[in-house]
Design a protein around this motif. Structure first.
Motif, PDB file in Angstrom:
ATOM      1  N   ALA A   1      -1.165  15.764  -9.869  1.00 37.23           N
ATOM      2  CA  ALA A   1      -0.583  17.106  -9.934  1.00 37.23           C
ATOM      3  C   ALA A   1      -1.635  18.166 -10.221  1.00 37.23           C
ATOM      4  CB  ALA A   1       0.508  17.153 -10.996  1.00 37.23           C
ATOM      5  N   ASP A   2      -2.760  17.769 -10.789  1.00 39.28           N
ATOM      6  CA  ASP A   2      -3.806  18.720 -11.142  1.00 39.28           C
ATOM      7  C   ASP A   2      -4.752  19.018  -9.987  1.00 39.28           C
ATOM      8  OD1 ASP A   2      -2.765  18.724 -13.696  1.00 39.28           O
ATOM      9  OD2 ASP A   2      -4.155  17.203 -14.422  1.00 39.28           O
ATOM     10  N   ASP A   3      -4.752  18.211  -8.962  1.00 41.88           N
ATOM     11  CA  ASP A   3      -5.743  18.331  -7.905  1.00 41.88           C
ATOM     12  C   ASP A   3      -5.063  18.365  -6.537  1.00 41.88           C
ATOM     13  OD1 ASP A   3      -7.842  18.101  -6.114  1.00 41.88           O
ATOM     14  OD2 ASP A   3      -8.765  16.390  -7.119  1.00 41.88           O
ATOM     15  N   THR A   4      -5.011  19.555  -5.943  1.00 37.67           N
ATOM     16  CA  THR A   4      -4.345  19.715  -4.644  1.00 37.67           C
ATOM     17  C   THR A   4      -5.003  18.857  -3.580  1.00 37.67           C
ATOM     18  OG1 THR A   4      -3.623  21.934  -5.205  1.00 37.67           O
ATOM     19  CG2 THR A   4      -3.707  21.391  -2.870  1.00 37.67           C
ATOM     20  N   HIS A   5      -6.334  18.778  -3.569  1.00 37.99           N
ATOM     21  CA  HIS A   5      -7.029  17.975  -2.557  1.00 37.99           C
ATOM     22  C   HIS A   5      -6.650  16.501  -2.678  1.00 37.99           C
ATOM     23  CE1 HIS A   5      -8.983  21.447  -1.238  1.00 37.99           C
ATOM     24  NE2 HIS A   5     -10.240  21.138  -1.440  1.00 37.99           N
ATOM     25  N   ALA A   6      -6.604  16.001  -3.904  1.00 40.81           N
ATOM     26  CA  ALA A   6      -6.224  14.597  -4.109  1.00 40.81           C
ATOM     27  C   ALA A   6      -4.777  14.372  -3.680  1.00 40.81           C
ATOM     28  CB  ALA A   6      -6.416  14.194  -5.568  1.00 40.81           C
ATOM     29  N   TYR A   7      -3.912  15.332  -3.956  1.00 42.18           N
ATOM     30  CA  TYR A   7      -2.508  15.211  -3.550  1.00 42.18           C
ATOM     31  C   TYR A   7      -2.400  15.104  -2.029  1.00 42.18           C
ATOM     32  CZ  TYR A   7       2.421  16.226  -2.913  1.00 42.18           C
ATOM     33  OH  TYR A   7       3.739  16.157  -2.533  1.00 42.18           O
ATOM     34  N   VAL A   8      -3.103  15.971  -1.304  1.00 42.09           N
ATOM     35  CA  VAL A   8      -3.069  15.928   0.165  1.00 42.09           C
ATOM     36  C   VAL A   8      -3.669  14.616   0.671  1.00 42.09           C
ATOM     37  CG1 VAL A   8      -3.986  16.992   2.277  1.00 42.09           C
ATOM     38  CG2 VAL A   8      -3.005  18.430   0.471  1.00 42.09           C
ATOM     39  N   ASP A   9      -4.738  14.155   0.039  1.00 44.01           N
ATOM     40  CA  ASP A   9      -5.336  12.875   0.431  1.00 44.01           C
ATOM     41  C   ASP A   9      -4.340  11.731   0.265  1.00 44.01           C
ATOM     42  OD1 ASP A   9      -7.740  14.128   1.045  1.00 44.01           O
ATOM     43  OD2 ASP A   9      -8.707  13.553  -0.844  1.00 44.01           O
ATOM     44  N   LEU A  10      -3.570  11.769  -0.812  1.00 44.32           N
ATOM     45  CA  LEU A  10      -2.568  10.728  -1.046  1.00 44.32           C
ATOM     46  C   LEU A  10      -1.403  10.831  -0.064  1.00 44.32           C
ATOM     47  CD1 LEU A  10      -2.599  10.649  -4.943  1.00 44.32           C
ATOM     48  CD2 LEU A  10      -3.290   8.788  -3.399  1.00 44.32           C
ATOM     49  N   LEU A  11      -0.997  12.053   0.279  1.00 40.48           N
ATOM     50  CA  LEU A  11       0.032  12.220   1.317  1.00 40.48           C
ATOM     51  C   LEU A  11      -0.462  11.639   2.643  1.00 40.48           C
ATOM     52  CD1 LEU A  11       1.564  15.822   1.084  1.00 40.48           C
ATOM     53  CD2 LEU A  11       2.727  13.639   0.718  1.00 40.48           C
ATOM     54  N   GLN A  12      -1.719  11.921   2.935  1.00 35.34           N
ATOM     55  CA  GLN A  12      -2.333  11.410   4.155  1.00 35.34           C
ATOM     56  C   GLN A  12      -2.348   9.880   4.146  1.00 35.34           C
ATOM     57  OE1 GLN A  12      -5.675  13.610   6.002  1.00 35.34           O
ATOM     58  NE2 GLN A  12      -6.889  11.857   5.415  1.00 35.34           N
ATOM     59  N   ALA A  13      -2.662   9.304   3.002  1.00 34.75           N
ATOM     60  CA  ALA A  13      -2.667   7.841   2.877  1.00 34.75           C
ATOM     61  C   ALA A  13      -1.257   7.289   3.089  1.00 34.75           C
ATOM     62  CB  ALA A  13      -3.206   7.429   1.509  1.00 34.75           C
ATOM     63  N   LEU A  14      -0.270   7.914   2.467  1.00 34.60           N
ATOM     64  CA  LEU A  14       1.109   7.456   2.625  1.00 34.60           C
ATOM     65  C   LEU A  14       1.515   7.456   4.094  1.00 34.60           C
ATOM     66  CD1 LEU A  14       3.795   6.555   1.389  1.00 34.60           C
ATOM     67  CD2 LEU A  14       4.362   8.978   1.075  1.00 34.60           C
ATOM     68  N   LEU A  15       1.180   8.525   4.809  1.00 33.86           N
ATOM     69  CA  LEU A  15       1.514   8.602   6.236  1.00 33.86           C
ATOM     70  C   LEU A  15       0.834   7.488   7.022  1.00 33.86           C
ATOM     71  CD1 LEU A  15       1.378  12.441   6.762  1.00 33.86           C
ATOM     72  CD2 LEU A  15       3.406  10.987   6.849  1.00 33.86           C
ATOM     73  N   GLY A  16      -0.408   7.207   6.691  1.00 29.35           N
ATOM     74  CA  GLY A  16      -1.116   6.126   7.382  1.00 29.35           C
ATOM     75  C   GLY A  16      -0.478   4.778   7.155  1.00 29.35           C
TER      76      GLY A  16
ATOM     77  N   LEU B   1       0.828  -1.212   0.000  1.00 29.15           N
ATOM     78  CA  LEU B   1       0.000   0.000   0.000  1.00 29.15           C
ATOM     79  C   LEU B   1       0.864   1.265   0.000  1.00 29.15           C
ATOM     80  CD1 LEU B   1      -2.817  -1.195   2.413  1.00 29.15           C
ATOM     81  CD2 LEU B   1      -3.088  -0.611  -0.018  1.00 29.15           C
ATOM     82  N   ARG B   2       1.988   1.257   0.733  1.00 28.42           N
ATOM     83  CA  ARG B   2       2.915   2.401   0.711  1.00 28.42           C
ATOM     84  C   ARG B   2       3.433   2.622  -0.710  1.00 28.42           C
ATOM     85  NH1 ARG B   2       4.748   0.206   5.494  1.00 28.42           N
ATOM     86  NH2 ARG B   2       6.471  -0.846   4.466  1.00 28.42           N
TER      87      ARG B   2
END
Length: 164
Positions: free
Chosen positions: A47-62, A33-34
């Motif tokens: 790269a086109d969607d800041t919200h999706a980027y933050v959601d993915l960063l959040q997923a990576l941290l989890g 998953l990482r």
């Protein structure tokens, strides 16, 4: 987005499967998953969607086991975190973005008014804790200077608007 759903399950404190740490019990799955989260962050569509980027960063941290940010990093999208003051317990809104960079106890701070606003002090990336520094470096490397700048305030210093 399936990765966001998966991290919500992983990071949840409501664990129907007992007290087992999913990062230990499912180490192989967490590694996969990482890897998927890292690949998704490199996709041009993120790269086109800041919200999706933050959601993915959040997923990576989890998937890395940084549970608190796996559940709360989305405050970057809202440009606000609500936190209690450790000294007086007043709820403070930590705003960083469109409305300025400050803490306040006024929930209607976005409306012009007489709310007391205490300026935030950003933290230089070299002074950040390891996970914060990695997030900042990742945002810079991914061409997200706006996210990187917000992180300097999120991991910076704030003072309570009630007790100082």
């Amino acid at each position: 987005m399936p990765l966001v759903l998966a991290v919500a399950i992983v990071a949840s404190q409501d664990r129907p499967y007992g007290d087992e740490d999913p990062h230990e019990t499912y180490a192989g799955e967490m590694a996969a998953l990482r890897k998927l989260a890292q690949e998704a962050l490199r996709e041009p569509s993120s790269a086109d969607d800041t919200h999706a980027y933050v959601d993915l960063l959040q997923a990576l941290l989890g998937f890395e086991g940084v549970d608190v940010w796996a559940e709360h990093l989305d405050g970057l999208n809202d440009e606000e975190f609500e936190v209690p003051c450790p000294a007086c317990a007043s709820e403070n809104f930590i705003a960083f973005g469109t409305h300025g960079y400050f803490s306040t106890t006024d929930s209607r701070y976005m409306c012009e008014g007489s709310a007391r606003k205490v300026p935030l002090a950003p933290r230089h990336p070299s002074e950040m804790a390891d996970s914060a520094r990695r997030l900042h470096a990742r945002a810079i490397a991914d061409g997200r200077p706006g996210i990187a700048d917000k992180l300097t305030f999120v991991f910076g210093d704030a003072h309570c608007a009630d007790c100082g």
